[in-house]
Design an enzyme around this catalytic site. Sequence first.
Site, PDB file in Angstrom:
ATOM      1  N   ILE A  41     -18.599  79.053  10.933  1.00  0.00           N
ATOM      2  CA  ILE A  41     -18.110  78.328   9.744  1.00  0.00           C
ATOM      3  C   ILE A  41     -17.193  79.237   8.935  1.00  0.00           C
ATOM      4  CG2 ILE A  41     -18.812  77.032   7.682  1.00  0.00           C
ATOM      5  CD1 ILE A  41     -21.582  76.726   8.887  1.00  0.00           C
TER       6      ILE A  41
ATOM      7  N   ASP B  18      13.858  44.522 -11.581  1.00  0.00           N
ATOM      8  CA  ASP B  18      13.307  43.279 -12.119  1.00  0.00           C
ATOM      9  C   ASP B  18      11.813  43.432 -12.365  1.00  0.00           C
ATOM     10  OD1 ASP B  18      15.697  42.106 -11.953  1.00  0.00           O
ATOM     11  OD2 ASP B  18      15.282  40.909 -10.172  1.00  0.00           O
TER      12      ASP B  18
ATOM     13  N   LYS C 226      13.517  40.090 -16.461  1.00  0.00           N
ATOM     14  CA  LYS C 226      13.578  38.862 -17.258  1.00  0.00           C
ATOM     15  C   LYS C 226      12.226  38.208 -17.112  1.00  0.00           C
ATOM     16  CE  LYS C 226      18.299  37.955 -16.027  1.00  0.00           C
ATOM     17  NZ  LYS C 226      18.200  38.261 -14.623  1.00  0.00           N
TER      18      LYS C 226
ATOM     19  N   MET D  95      10.572  29.391  -8.488  1.00  0.00           N
ATOM     20  CA  MET D  95      10.405  29.192  -9.931  1.00  0.00           C
ATOM     21  C   MET D  95       9.978  27.756 -10.244  1.00  0.00           C
ATOM     22  SD  MET D  95      13.675  31.421 -11.198  1.00  0.00           S
ATOM     23  CE  MET D  95      14.796  30.935  -9.917  1.00  0.00           C
TER      24      MET D  95
HETATM   25  N1  SAH Z   1      15.382  36.971  -5.171  1.00  0.00           N
HETATM   26  C1  SAH Z   1      14.014  36.537  -5.079  1.00  0.00           C
HETATM   27  C2  SAH Z   1      13.746  35.336  -5.937  1.00  0.00           C
HETATM   28  C3  SAH Z   1      13.880  35.582  -7.407  1.00  0.00           C
HETATM   29  S1  SAH Z   1      13.479  34.189  -8.378  1.00  0.00           S
HETATM   30  C4  SAH Z   1      13.655  36.286  -3.618  1.00  0.00           C
HETATM   31  O1  SAH Z   1      14.533  36.297  -2.768  1.00  0.00           O
HETATM   32  O2  SAH Z   1      12.476  36.125  -3.325  1.00  0.00           O
HETATM   33  C5  SAH Z   1      11.786  34.495  -8.753  1.00  0.00           C
HETATM   34  C6  SAH Z   1      10.883  33.513  -8.039  1.00  0.00           C
HETATM   35  O3  SAH Z   1      10.719  33.934  -6.688  1.00  0.00           O
HETATM   36  C7  SAH Z   1       9.498  33.431  -8.592  1.00  0.00           C
HETATM   37  O4  SAH Z   1       9.435  32.562  -9.698  1.00  0.00           O
HETATM   38  C8  SAH Z   1       8.731  32.867  -7.409  1.00  0.00           C
HETATM   39  O5  SAH Z   1       8.951  31.486  -7.279  1.00  0.00           O
HETATM   40  C9  SAH Z   1       9.439  33.544  -6.261  1.00  0.00           C
HETATM   41  N2  SAH Z   1       8.720  34.762  -5.803  1.00  0.00           N
HETATM   42  C10 SAH Z   1       9.158  36.026  -5.871  1.00  0.00           C
HETATM   43  N3  SAH Z   1       8.257  36.865  -5.319  1.00  0.00           N
HETATM   44  C11 SAH Z   1       7.242  36.098  -4.879  1.00  0.00           C
HETATM   45  C12 SAH Z   1       6.004  36.369  -4.215  1.00  0.00           C
HETATM   46  N4  SAH Z   1       5.640  37.607  -3.870  1.00  0.00           N
HETATM   47  N5  SAH Z   1       5.210  35.318  -3.920  1.00  0.00           N
HETATM   48  C13 SAH Z   1       5.558  34.066  -4.229  1.00  0.00           C
HETATM   49  N6  SAH Z   1       6.691  33.757  -4.863  1.00  0.00           N
HETATM   50  C14 SAH Z   1       7.532  34.758  -5.189  1.00  0.00           C
END
Ligand code: SAH
Length: 464
Positions: A23, A249, A271, A384
């Site tokens: 050890i 984001d 946002k 969304m």
């Molecule tokens: N650019 C992103 C979308 C942005 S808008 C893409 O391509 O996925 C944001 C929306 O994306 C959210 O309101 C939801 O509806 C969706 N979203 C993003 N991530 C998500 C996740 N992990 N699971 C489910 N929905 C998701």
Amino acid sequence: MKYFPIFLSLSDRPVVIVGGGEIALSKLRVLLRTEACLHVFARSPAAELEALAASGRICLTRRSLCAGDLPGAALVYAATGEDEETASVVRLARAAGVPVNVVDDLGRSDFITPAIVDRDPVTIAIGTEGAAPVLARALKADLEARLPVRLGLLARIGQAFRPLAAHLPQGRRRRDFWAEFYFSAGPRALGRGGAAAAEAVLRSLLSRHMTQKERDGHVAFVGAGPGDPELLTLAARRALDEADVVLHDRLVPPAILDLARREARIVDVGKRGFAAATPQDRINALMVQHAGAGDLVVRLKSGDPSVFGRLEEEIEACEAAGIGWHVVPGITAASAAAAGIGQSLTRRGRNSALRLLTAHDMQGFAEQDWRALARPGAVAAIYMGKRAARFLQGRLMMHGAASETPVTVVENASRPDQRILPGTLATLATTLENGACDAPAMMLLGLAPRAATGALMELKEALS
Ligand code: SAH
């Protein structure tokens, strides 16, 4: 983190190892790589210990540890394997205020010796706080295989050159110089002509980098994917690795931000759905300001940057300011949600088109081609959509959609807390209300979870 990893200087400092058998020897083999003064206490030392003592590499005392032996020691290892002697070592160490490690006994240890990948002076320490030693060993084996054996030599050559490299301005120009040395020019030269060639390459690289003009700033619009860091592209990882500034984001999780270069400035410009937001103008201004100052800006967007991400507006802001940009696509939430329920977004004979919709636009609820969406077999990924559930339900039914059309809500797709809420057009609004859905959610119109489809088919067969 219960244990904080640090690198302790042991040059010329006493380290005490108590024990005379295998050890103690296994600990010694690691400690012999350091510059510590190794002092071994053993009542009956193994032959290998005697040999090490004879060659002057360790100092061997053929008795148990006593109170006067410890003051001034940096560390103590209790490696005897005997309970009584271990208890005495721990007591003496505590009394002398010297951190003690009892081999294979986390409970009585003040510190852990990690698994070590040694490319001196490049050292990688791997620890699991005792939770998974097997995992630590597997990681070590993986890194050992991946890192060039001569990485240490390259680092030493580089180290001697640091004062000269300090003539390059601090920041990105200096980083670029070192990155080129360590990851491309250096290893090539070392392989070709050994240390002398690597040194020569450093000198020619430096003169080239000294005369190069300042690199222009740049914006990379990078897709972070739906949340699981495993779903990042290699290009996204590289961009994060090189970023000076990351503007992200709200939906980008911390596990992904952790992958950004440690010195990068991370700014949340999220946002927040319907609440207070960083105005788009402010985001554009930040982007242009940083890139204008010569920084590499990563504009990190969830999913794919070109899907409901205001990509064009931000590109236009770059172009108006004469700033270079490129897009790194990502996995969009619709793909992750479909994967989560085991379904395909398109299918021969069912849907030859796929719609990506947002339930909202600048005016409020977004109008769509409802008639097409209401057709049997139509599939749409609705972004969304949570607050628009009743509106969607109403519009689709009004245009003739069957109330039993499947609509699956996938919340947090690809993340550890992913939730699947199956339902139909008729139940959509109540599904969402009952599900108390507060996280990002994707609605898949026309798709039911694969398991549910299977069960339904079985039920139909059983009834017929
Ligand atoms: N650019 C992103 C979308 C942005 S808008 C893409 O391509 O996925 C944001 C929306 O994306 C959210 O309101 C939801 O509806 C969706 N979203 C993003 N991530 C998500 C996740 N992990 N699971 C489910 N929905 C998701």
